[in-house]
Scaffold this motif. Structure first.
Motif, PDB file in Angstrom:
ATOM      1  N   LEU A   1       0.820  -1.212   0.000  1.00 35.14           N
ATOM      2  CA  LEU A   1       0.000   0.000   0.000  1.00 35.14           C
ATOM      3  C   LEU A   1       0.854   1.262   0.000  1.00 35.14           C
ATOM      4  CD1 LEU A   1      -2.869  -1.046   2.446  1.00 35.14           C
ATOM      5  CD2 LEU A   1      -2.985  -0.819  -0.044  1.00 35.14           C
TER       6      LEU A   1
ATOM      7  N   SER B   1       1.772   1.963  -3.459  1.00 39.20           N
ATOM      8  CA  SER B   1       0.687   2.504  -4.281  1.00 39.20           C
ATOM      9  C   SER B   1       0.645   4.031  -4.273  1.00 39.20           C
ATOM     10  CB  SER B   1      -0.662   1.953  -3.790  1.00 39.20           C
ATOM     11  OG  SER B   1      -1.040   2.537  -2.553  1.00 39.20           O
TER      12      SER B   1
ATOM     13  N   SER C   1       1.115   3.457 -10.024  1.00 37.42           N
ATOM     14  CA  SER C   1      -0.156   2.773 -10.230  1.00 37.42           C
ATOM     15  C   SER C   1       0.045   1.265 -10.089  1.00 37.42           C
ATOM     16  CB  SER C   1      -0.713   3.091 -11.622  1.00 37.42           C
ATOM     17  OG  SER C   1      -1.901   2.374 -11.861  1.00 37.42           O
ATOM     18  N   ILE C   2      -0.546   0.690  -9.043  1.00 38.59           N
ATOM     19  CA  ILE C   2      -0.425  -0.748  -8.825  1.00 38.59           C
ATOM     20  C   ILE C   2      -1.811  -1.355  -8.603  1.00 38.59           C
ATOM     21  CG2 ILE C   2       1.811  -0.416  -7.709  1.00 38.59           C
ATOM     22  CD1 ILE C   2       0.417  -1.344  -5.065  1.00 38.59           C
ATOM     23  N   GLU C   3      -1.910  -2.659  -8.794  1.00 39.41           N
ATOM     24  CA  GLU C   3      -3.091  -3.433  -8.426  1.00 39.41           C
ATOM     25  C   GLU C   3      -2.601  -4.660  -7.677  1.00 39.41           C
ATOM     26  OE1 GLU C   3      -6.100  -4.042 -11.392  1.00 39.41           O
ATOM     27  OE2 GLU C   3      -5.556  -2.204 -12.490  1.00 39.41           O
TER      28      GLU C   3
ATOM     29  N   CYS D   1      -6.150   1.083  -3.531  1.00 43.81           N
ATOM     30  CA  CYS D   1      -5.825   0.636  -4.878  1.00 43.81           C
ATOM     31  C   CYS D   1      -6.629  -0.632  -5.142  1.00 43.81           C
ATOM     32  CB  CYS D   1      -4.323   0.377  -5.043  1.00 43.81           C
ATOM     33  SG  CYS D   1      -3.703  -1.012  -4.078  1.00 43.81           S
TER      34      CYS D   1
ATOM     35  N   ALA E   1      -0.578  -0.691 -15.384  1.00 40.93           N
ATOM     36  CA  ALA E   1      -0.346  -0.687 -13.941  1.00 40.93           C
ATOM     37  C   ALA E   1       0.595  -1.849 -13.610  1.00 40.93           C
ATOM     38  CB  ALA E   1      -1.652  -0.823 -13.186  1.00 40.93           C
TER      39      ALA E   1
END
Length: 324
Positions: free
Chosen positions: A21, A24, A28-30, A58, A93
């Motif tokens: 987190l 993030s 841009s991450i998932e 995110c 991402a």
């Protein structure tokens, strides 16, 4: 750029999700959950599931995707994860695979033997027989149908004994006959950030106990009681085998005292952490891993190190994409 993913690994309670987190906030991450218990809805406290605020920071995947009465396997994870990595990369991402279920990660990296998929009806039949005859008797069955596995497994290794009997019931072949038949390797590039605490067992036990006591304060017993009261789950259902849930269920059944429940949960969690650390110290595959960083959970420079790791991963993925 070739499809790639950052993997954040570590035993229980080492701050894997917190690190992801933090990342993030810079890109841009998932997040793709690598946790066999987070897939289940209604199992929040005992799994230390991210809260709504954290989930909103995110996109999160493979969280709350199954009812506790349903099964979810390493094969399911592998298929879902590979599909998600491709989709996330297309969205420009970074996929971040985050968790500590080593069996799932091994399946992703090394592929799977061509075993039949789990059949809930067959598994339930075996569990029902075990309730009446005991797991020691179920283990004895392996002596005739799969002698090598009989010698390898302990009578109280319920999950593996059950799976061995299930495979034999479905195929007529011993589970050990499938070993060595490797599946496909991981199709994308990855870099690993491994959060590995110092091997201090007494300190780990204290941390595990404090964490479990906090779960009890937050209402874990009521959470398990609600699941138990549904009527379609039992102590041998896959979801209820999760550490903490089985021990609380036994307490609600009156099998153990409150104090013994706590001790059993601490012991089970410590065993899980030891198993995870064994994998992390020597069981990880290097195939497809461009770089691996070993980090101490309390190091304030971890985020900086991971940012550098992502930069290296992107560079390698870009080179591989241009070469392709």
């Amino acid at each position: 750029m070739k499809d790639r993913a950052l993997v954040v690994l570590g035993p229980t309670a080492t701050g894997k999700t917190s690190l992801a987190l933090e990342l993030s906030k810079f890109m841009s991450i998932e997040i793709i959950s690598l946790d066999s218990a987070l897939v289940y809805r209604g199992m929040d406290i005992g799994t230390a599931k991210p809260d709504q605020e954290e989930l909103a920071m995110c996109p999160h995947h493979l969280v709350n995707i199954r009812d506790p009465a349903q099964s979810y396997s390493a094969a399911d994870f592998r298929s879902d994860c590979i599909k998600l990595v491709k989709e996330i990369c297309k969205r420009n991402a970074l996929p971040v695979i985050c968790g500590g279920t080593m069996m799932y990660y091994k399946a992703l990296c090394d592929g799977l033997s061509p075993l039949p998929r789990t059949d809930p009806k067959v598994r339930e039949s075996i569990a029902s027989e075990a309730l009446s005859s005991g797991w020691a008797a179920m283990h004895e069955k392996l002596k005739e149908i799969d002698p090598p596995l009989y010698e390898k497994l302990a009578p109280n290794d319920r999950q593996r004994v059950s799976r061995a009997l299930e495979v034999y019931a479905m195929t007529g072949k011993p589970l050990s006959s499938f070993y060595g038949k490797k599946g496909e390797s991981c199709p994308f590039m990855r870099a690993e950030a491994v959060l590995l605490p110092e091997n201090d067992r007494s300190k780990l036990r204290v941390q595990i106990r404090e964490r479990f006591m906090l779960m009890l304060e937050r209402g874990l017993i009521n959470e398990v009681a609600s699941l138990r009261d549904r009527g379609d789950l039992n102590i041998n259902t896959s979801s209820m085998r999760a550490v903490g849930y089985r021990q609380v269920w036994e307490y609600l059944d009156g099998r153990v005292s409150y104090e013994q429940m706590i001790e059993n949960a601490v012991i089970a969690t410590a065993r899980l952490a030891k198993h995870q650390m064994t994998w992390l110290r020597g069981g990880l595959s290097d195939d497809g891993c461009v770089r691996r960083l070993i980090l101490r959970p309390s190091d304030p420079d971890n985020l900086k190190s991971v940012l550098g790791l992502v930069s290296k991963l992107n560079e390698k993925a870009s080179d591989a994409g241009n070469a392709g």
